[in-house]
Design a protein around this motif. Structure first.
Motif, PDB file in Angstrom:
ATOM      1  N   HIS A   1      -7.155  -1.726   5.872  1.00  0.00           N
ATOM      2  CA  HIS A   1      -6.203  -0.803   6.501  1.00  0.00           C
ATOM      3  C   HIS A   1      -6.089   0.497   5.696  1.00  0.00           C
TER       4      HIS A   1
ATOM      5  N   HIS B   1       6.222   1.486   3.663  1.00  0.00           N
ATOM      6  CA  HIS B   1       6.143   0.359   2.733  1.00  0.00           C
ATOM      7  C   HIS B   1       6.607   0.725   1.320  1.00  0.00           C
TER       8      HIS B   1
ATOM      9  N   HIS C   1       0.864  -1.180   0.000  1.00  0.00           N
ATOM     10  CA  HIS C   1       0.000   0.000   0.000  1.00  0.00           C
ATOM     11  C   HIS C   1       0.898   1.226   0.000  1.00  0.00           C
TER      12      HIS C   1
ATOM     13  N   HIS D   1       1.481   3.707   2.224  1.00  0.00           N
ATOM     14  CA  HIS D   1       2.048   4.340   3.416  1.00  0.00           C
ATOM     15  C   HIS D   1       3.580   4.328   3.344  1.00  0.00           C
TER      16      HIS D   1
HETATM   17 ZN   LIG Z   1       0.055   1.176   6.580  1.00  0.00          ZN
END
Ligand SMILES: [Zn+2]
Length: 275
Positions: free
Chosen positions: A154, A70, A65, A67
């Protein structure tokens, strides 16, 4: 930094101490896949060295994802001509909003971890250039690896990476070990169904790599799914009964701090407000 540990045949996990975040390496015959790239240039250089201690093969990258922890290592961890995959919405956000995200991140992290904050501000974010709508299958040196968007949870753009030949699921932050799930960008009313879809891919022997913390099994994910479902219904019932956020959060799994964020976002969704 500790290096990669093999968790299944030619699948390796590196658990990075800052934010306890995981990067996963899948090695095939003449090609390799790296799932997630840590937060800063310095971290990504360490990660690149750790990858090269395991395999010399050309890398494909997947971001579970958008964020920062990551994907902000993307530009450093691989050469510019190597592909980077993510969900289409993660790619869009990193294309259009990375600079704004970086401006928000610095004041948030500076009091907590000044080195991380400075590193995040300095990154030149490389957005993913290959996108997934619902599903894509990669051939990593003869190993089929399936990228699936099973729904929101999430974040708006969670991908699950399935290495079926060794029964490994890389779950990103849809599954958290060692800390509560993070609801800052989450969809607490949809998250349980998304994890249920992940469990449909799992067997009792499946190795599940969470976004943060220790590698777990499907029993752990089943228990987290039960807690997420409890939270979903506390939010729905609380909204119906006009309970306050704090009243619901004190009853919820994952502790009141995480739950308060979840309840606020769930209430906003139930009230028809964009989250
Ligand atoms: Zn995250």
């Amino acid at each position: 930094m500790t290096g990669f540990t093999e968790v299944a045949r030619d699948v390796y996990v590196l658990r990075y101490p800052v934010l306890d975040v995981n990067a996963t390496l899948v090695v095939g015959d003449g090609a390799a896949l790296l799932v997630d790239t840590l937060s800063t240039d310095a971290q990504a250089r360490e990660l690149r060295d750790a990858v090269r201690a395991v395999t010399p093969y050309p890398l494909t990258v997947v971001n579970t994802h958008h964020h920062f922890d990551h994907c902000f290592g993307n530009a450093v961890v691989v050469d510019a001509d190597r592909p980077i995959w993510a969900h289409e919405e993660a790619a869009r956000i990193l294309c259009e909003e990375a600079a704004a995200l970086q401006r928000e991140l610095y004041p948030k992290w500076a009091p907590i971890d000044p080195e991380l904050a400075a590193g995040l501000a300095a990154v030149r974010v490389r957005p993913p250039d290959h996108t997934v709508h619902l599903e894509a299958t990669l051939d990593i040196g003869g190993r089929p690896v399936v990228l699936r968007h099973l729904g929101r949870g999430h974040s708006v753009a969670d991908l699950v990476v399935h290495v079926a030949d060794v029964d490994v699921l890389i779950a990103g932050d849809l599954v958290e070990e060692g800390a509560p799930p993070n609801f800052d960008d989450g969809y607490p009313l949809e998250w349980p169904a998304t994890v249920f879809a992940l469990l449909e891919l799992a067997s009792p022997a499946t190795v599940v790599v969470p976004g943060h913390g220790a590698v777990v099994d499907s029993g752990f994910v089943r228990a987290q799914h039960a807690d997420l479902t409890t939270l979903e219904w506390l939010i729905r019932d609380g909204h119906t009964d006009a309970a306050t956020v704090d009243e619901v959060a004190t009853l919820a799994p994952f502790g009141p701090d995480a739950a308060r964020v979840a309840v606020r976002r769930g209430y906003a969704e139930l009230a028809g407000r964009a989250t």
